[in-house]
Scaffold this active site. Sequence first.
Site, short mmCIF file in Angstrom:
data_model
loop_
_atom_site.label_atom_id
_atom_site.label_comp_id
_atom_site.label_asym_id
_atom_site.label_seq_id
_atom_site.Cartn_x
_atom_site.Cartn_y
_atom_site.Cartn_z
N ARG A 163 0.83 -1.22 0.00
CA ARG A 163 0.00 0.00 0.00
C ARG A 163 0.87 1.27 0.00
NH1 ARG A 163 -3.11 -3.66 -0.61
NH2 ARG A 163 -5.22 -3.82 0.24
N SER A 238 -10.63 -0.85 3.08
CA SER A 238 -9.89 -0.94 4.35
C SER A 238 -9.56 0.47 4.82
CB SER A 238 -8.58 -1.69 4.16
OG SER A 238 -8.80 -2.93 3.56
N GLU A 334 -5.11 3.86 6.32
CA GLU A 334 -4.68 3.67 4.93
C GLU A 334 -5.29 4.78 4.07
OE1 GLU A 334 -5.58 1.14 1.10
OE2 GLU A 334 -6.08 0.06 2.93
#
Length: 338
Positions: A163, A238, A334
């Site tokens: 990520r 997420s 995130e």
Amino acid sequence: MITIQHNVSLKKFNTFGINTKAKNFITITNISELIVALQLEEFSNYFVLGGGSNMLLTQDIEIPVLHINSKGKRVVFSTEDEVLVEIQAGENWHEFVLWCIENDFGGVENLSLIPGNVGTSPIQNIGAYGVELKDTFISCAAIDIKTQEQKVFQRDDCNFGYRNSIFKNEVKGKYIITSVVFKLTRKNHKLNTSYGAIQQELERNQITKPTIKNVSDAVIAIRQRKLPDPKEIGNSGSFFKNPVISKAAFDILQKEHPNAPHYVISDTEIKVPAGWLIEQCGFKGKRFGDAGVHKNQALVLVNYDNATGAEILALAKKIQASVLDKFNIAIEAEVNVI
Ligand code: EPU
């Protein structure tokens, strides 16, 4: 043509469905328009908007919002075995995946149904079910916001990680990605079905020799079961990253929770699913006004209807404090909080 609108609600431009406003909302549909828009004298600083799938808006945006809405998918090079495709930044990611499946181009099928646009996919190196964007990424073209010069980033330039990429670090806010080139297979597809949930889904459908379409359908079915559809319930996938902790810290955690799910990263590092940590803290399925934690996946925060960004952020902070208190593990967002 470049369009500029004023006091535009951003509700339908972010998958969380947060109703903040853009003072000036500029839409561009190709690179020439982008260059002209970046040279408009009245503006000097921009907020770049792609698919709005990885952001939590907590306030109105005073600086101009630049909505990248360029379209186009084309094959730029093809051999019997492989194909290079160039996709414009404003293309929807999942529509791109479906186009690949239709054309029998393999490599992105595990990334089915991820919300967002192609242009923003390299920024966080989107990933799911054992595959990451970097596995098929060749290069992306970008425009320097200050000088309007074009630059091509090859895969090695991008420092892709979990990520993560150069676009979140060294060159953050400096470039606008305008197109991405992927290398895909035309035959002998390298299927990645190692992820347990995919195997189970294929077995359930009695598929023994899966095609890329079978894998894509399996991923779609799994995601639809586990993750809320942003068209129905606002969310950003997420909300947190899965934390990586030391082996020593994990050994302590495992003593108390022998069944704690985990992925071994190296001899010294273990990744623990944040969804599991959050569920252990009792948040799964909980609702606080219109802000909540999804009932099937605690890693996903949801906006049931009219939650504000501040309400979702307050819930995120509460969850972080609770996980820190119970497990002594700091979980990091995130999603970009704006
Ligand atoms: N788990 C729980 N409770 C929960 C959620 C998960 O106990 O509420 C446990 C599961 O039982 C499983 C483990 O945690 O043992 C992992 O769960 P899952 O397979 O759902 O994957 P994840 O690590 O929670 C990551 C990605 C997802 C991606 C899936 C599948 C991150 C931050 N998230 O989730 O990506 O779809 O793996 O590859 O890495 C996204 O980024 O928006 C996203 C959805």
